[in-house]
Write a protein that holds these residues in place. Structure first.
Motif, PDB file in Angstrom:
ATOM      1  N   ASP A   8       0.809  -1.218   0.000  1.00 54.22           N
ATOM      2  CA  ASP A   8       0.000   0.000   0.000  1.00 54.22           C
ATOM      3  C   ASP A   8       0.842   1.267   0.000  1.00 54.22           C
ATOM      4  O   ASP A   8       0.393   2.328   0.427  1.00 54.22           O
ATOM      5  CB  ASP A   8      -0.931   0.009   1.210  1.00 54.22           C
ATOM      6  N   ARG A   9       2.078   1.174  -0.487  1.00 50.47           N
ATOM      7  CA  ARG A   9       2.989   2.312  -0.511  1.00 50.47           C
ATOM      8  C   ARG A   9       3.387   2.645  -1.948  1.00 50.47           C
ATOM      9  O   ARG A   9       3.316   1.803  -2.840  1.00 50.47           O
ATOM     10  CB  ARG A   9       4.246   2.018   0.311  1.00 50.47           C
ATOM     11  N   CYS A  69       5.355   7.267   0.156  1.00 47.13           N
ATOM     12  CA  CYS A  69       4.113   7.711   0.803  1.00 47.13           C
ATOM     13  C   CYS A  69       3.038   6.655   0.603  1.00 47.13           C
ATOM     14  O   CYS A  69       3.248   5.626  -0.042  1.00 47.13           O
ATOM     15  CB  CYS A  69       3.659   9.051   0.225  1.00 47.13           C
ATOM     16  N   ARG A  70       1.876   6.887   1.172  1.00 46.78           N
ATOM     17  CA  ARG A  70       0.728   6.017   0.936  1.00 46.78           C
ATOM     18  C   ARG A  70       0.387   5.994  -0.546  1.00 46.78           C
ATOM     19  O   ARG A  70       0.403   7.045  -1.215  1.00 46.78           O
ATOM     20  CB  ARG A  70      -0.478   6.525   1.716  1.00 46.78           C
ATOM     21  N   ALA A  71       0.062   4.834  -1.074  1.00 45.33           N
ATOM     22  CA  ALA A  71      -0.266   4.717  -2.493  1.00 45.33           C
ATOM     23  C   ALA A  71      -1.506   5.526  -2.853  1.00 45.33           C
ATOM     24  O   ALA A  71      -1.591   6.096  -3.951  1.00 45.33           O
ATOM     25  CB  ALA A  71      -0.459   3.250  -2.859  1.00 45.33           C
ATOM     26  N   ASP A  72      -2.475   5.597  -1.940  1.00 45.09           N
ATOM     27  CA  ASP A  72      -3.736   6.259  -2.279  1.00 45.09           C
ATOM     28  C   ASP A  72      -3.646   7.776  -2.303  1.00 45.09           C
ATOM     29  O   ASP A  72      -4.576   8.443  -2.767  1.00 45.09           O
ATOM     30  CB  ASP A  72      -4.856   5.809  -1.330  1.00 45.09           C
ATOM     31  N   ASP A  75      -0.870  10.278  -6.196  1.00 42.38           N
ATOM     32  CA  ASP A  75      -1.200  11.112  -7.348  1.00 42.38           C
ATOM     33  C   ASP A  75      -1.484  12.553  -6.922  1.00 42.38           C
ATOM     34  O   ASP A  75      -1.042  13.508  -7.580  1.00 42.38           O
ATOM     35  CB  ASP A  75      -2.406  10.537  -8.099  1.00 42.38           C
ATOM     36  N   ASP A  76      -2.222  12.716  -5.830  1.00 41.34           N
ATOM     37  CA  ASP A  76      -2.493  14.067  -5.321  1.00 41.34           C
ATOM     38  C   ASP A  76      -1.206  14.738  -4.862  1.00 41.34           C
ATOM     39  O   ASP A  76      -1.030  15.954  -5.036  1.00 41.34           O
ATOM     40  CB  ASP A  76      -3.493  14.007  -4.160  1.00 41.34           C
ATOM     41  N   PHE A  77      -0.303  13.961  -4.276  1.00 35.98           N
ATOM     42  CA  PHE A  77       0.974  14.501  -3.817  1.00 35.98           C
ATOM     43  C   PHE A  77       1.800  14.995  -5.007  1.00 35.98           C
ATOM     44  O   PHE A  77       2.383  16.083  -4.973  1.00 35.98           O
ATOM     45  CB  PHE A  77       1.730  13.420  -3.038  1.00 35.98           C
ATOM     46  N   VAL A  78       1.841  14.217  -6.085  1.00 41.91           N
ATOM     47  CA  VAL A  78       2.558  14.637  -7.293  1.00 41.91           C
ATOM     48  C   VAL A  78       1.977  15.939  -7.832  1.00 41.91           C
ATOM     49  O   VAL A  78       2.716  16.873  -8.195  1.00 41.91           O
ATOM     50  CB  VAL A  78       2.506  13.533  -8.372  1.00 41.91           C
ATOM     51  N   ARG A  79       0.656  16.032  -7.877  1.00 41.96           N
ATOM     52  CA  ARG A  79       0.026  17.254  -8.385  1.00 41.96           C
ATOM     53  C   ARG A  79       0.370  18.459  -7.520  1.00 41.96           C
ATOM     54  O   ARG A  79       0.631  19.557  -8.040  1.00 41.96           O
ATOM     55  CB  ARG A  79      -1.490  17.065  -8.467  1.00 41.96           C
ATOM     56  N   ARG A  80       0.389  18.254  -6.206  1.00 45.09           N
ATOM     57  CA  ARG A  80       0.692  19.366  -5.311  1.00 45.09           C
ATOM     58  C   ARG A  80       2.153  19.797  -5.457  1.00 45.09           C
ATOM     59  O   ARG A  80       2.456  20.999  -5.502  1.00 45.09           O
ATOM     60  CB  ARG A  80       0.400  18.961  -3.862  1.00 45.09           C
ATOM     61  N   LEU A  81       3.065  18.839  -5.533  1.00 43.41           N
ATOM     62  CA  LEU A  81       4.475  19.174  -5.739  1.00 43.41           C
ATOM     63  C   LEU A  81       4.678  19.908  -7.059  1.00 43.41           C
ATOM     64  O   LEU A  81       5.443  20.880  -7.139  1.00 43.41           O
ATOM     65  CB  LEU A  81       5.327  17.904  -5.710  1.00 43.41           C
ATOM     66  N   LYS A  94       5.893   9.598 -10.443  1.00 46.44           N
ATOM     67  CA  LYS A  94       5.546   8.458  -9.590  1.00 46.44           C
ATOM     68  C   LYS A  94       6.001   7.172 -10.267  1.00 46.44           C
ATOM     69  O   LYS A  94       5.744   6.966 -11.458  1.00 46.44           O
ATOM     70  CB  LYS A  94       4.039   8.409  -9.337  1.00 46.44           C
ATOM     71  N   GLN A  95       6.665   6.315  -9.515  1.00 40.09           N
ATOM     72  CA  GLN A  95       7.091   5.033 -10.063  1.00 40.09           C
ATOM     73  C   GLN A  95       5.888   4.109 -10.278  1.00 40.09           C
ATOM     74  O   GLN A  95       4.941   4.120  -9.489  1.00 40.09           O
ATOM     75  CB  GLN A  95       8.096   4.349  -9.127  1.00 40.09           C
ATOM     76  N   ASP A  96       5.958   3.306 -11.316  1.00 37.94           N
ATOM     77  CA  ASP A  96       4.916   2.306 -11.565  1.00 37.94           C
ATOM     78  C   ASP A  96       5.212   1.040 -10.769  1.00 37.94           C
ATOM     79  O   ASP A  96       6.282   0.450 -10.911  1.00 37.94           O
ATOM     80  CB  ASP A  96       4.858   1.963 -13.055  1.00 37.94           C
ATOM     81  N   GLN A  97       4.293   0.651  -9.911  1.00 35.78           N
ATOM     82  CA  GLN A  97       4.363  -0.602  -9.148  1.00 35.78           C
ATOM     83  C   GLN A  97       5.754  -0.868  -8.546  1.00 35.78           C
ATOM     84  O   GLN A  97       6.403  -1.873  -8.862  1.00 35.78           O
ATOM     85  CB  GLN A  97       3.957  -1.771 -10.054  1.00 35.78           C
TER      86      GLN A  97
END
Length: 284
Positions: A8-9, A69-72, A75-81, A94-97
């Protein structure tokens, strides 16, 4: 050496000539103090000082940093950064899997690959593996039981994002806030809490004679809400509670309950805070 795979990370890579300078100006921790084989906790705050995103950060190469970070929320974290990057020469992806695992209780993990880093939130040896890792012989539940026993809180099971200050979850005590590094988003509020000593919500360990109820259960004493239960593992758990109200209940010999279960609170052994001498003015 128990090892568990963490499904879940997620991992966010930030690289480029301006990567460290860019992150240093917005994140809570001081990246100047980050060693090559260490993972340190940090947060990106709202201007009001509350945690929007929590993570572990480590170095992954020259001019490159790895945010776990948490997987869920990734995406929001990337957008904020990306929103804060402006003209900084930094790539955010973001890395894939990704393969992420954690080992604990044995220094032998230190001999693993360059993608193994020590999790600085723990006094005992804990290592994060990004890529090559020992064979998993433990479950995520085993890992969380260890984390809970050490009083290390994480967003999701222990607190909601946008609802906690760094002091509430002990980031100030585990190197997650750089009070001397200068400005970062939310710095004014966090520094004021530090210098005035006004932090009253803190992470506590809780134990009971029977299994604890579900995370999110209120802690109550004398009909008054004093905190909220977080992660649980059988009869032990983490709570975030008003330590002034906990102290008042302990002094009065009053029972503290989570649901219908009587609990005993304790300060994590590694934490550098104590119960206040007296209740706050609003409780007086």
């Amino acid at each position: 050496m128990p090892t568990a795979t963490l499904a879940d990370r997620a991992i966010i890579d930030v690289s480029g000539p301006d990567a460290e300078h860019f992150l240093q100006n917005i994140l809570t921790l001081d990246l100047d103090a980050l060693g090559d084989r260490a993972a340190r906790p940090g947060a990106l705050l709202a201007p009001q000082g509350k945690i929007m995103f929590d993570f572990l950060v480590s170095r992954s190469g020259e001019n490159a940093l790895r945010l776990e970070c948490r997987a869920d929320i990734a995406d929001d974290f990337v957008r904020r950064l990306t929103l804060y990057r402006l003209r900084a020469k930094a790539e955010i992806s973001k890395q894939d899997q990704p393969d992420i695992a954690v080992s604990w209780q044995d220094d032998s993990a230190a001999s693993q690959s360059d993608s193994t880093v020590r999790d600085s939130r723990f006094l005992s040896p804990v290592f994060r593996h990004y890529g090559a890792a020992p064979v998993a012989d433990a479950s995520e539940a085993d890992w969380h039981a260890f984390r809970i026993a050490n009083g290390v809180a994480e967003s999701g099971p222990d607190y909601a994002l946008s609802d906690a200050f760094p002091h509430d979850v002990l980031l100030d005590l585990m190197g997650g806030v750089g009070f001397k590094k200068g400005c970062f988003i939310g710095q004014e509020v966090v520094s004021r809490m530090q210098h005035r000593g006004t932090a009253r919500r803190r992470v506590l360990l809780v134990s009971a004679a029977s299994d604890l109820p579900a995370p999110g259960t209120d802690l109550v004493s004398g009909g008054k809400l004093i905190g909220t239960l977080g992660s649980v593992s059988g009869t032990t758990g983490i709570a975030i509670a008003r330590i002034d109200r906990v102290k008042a209940a302990l002094d009065a010999g009053a029972e503290i309950t989570a649901g219908d279960v009587a609990i005993t609170p304790a300060i994590p052994g590694w934490a550098g805070f104590t119960y206040p001498e007296a209740a706050s003015a609003e409780d007086a």
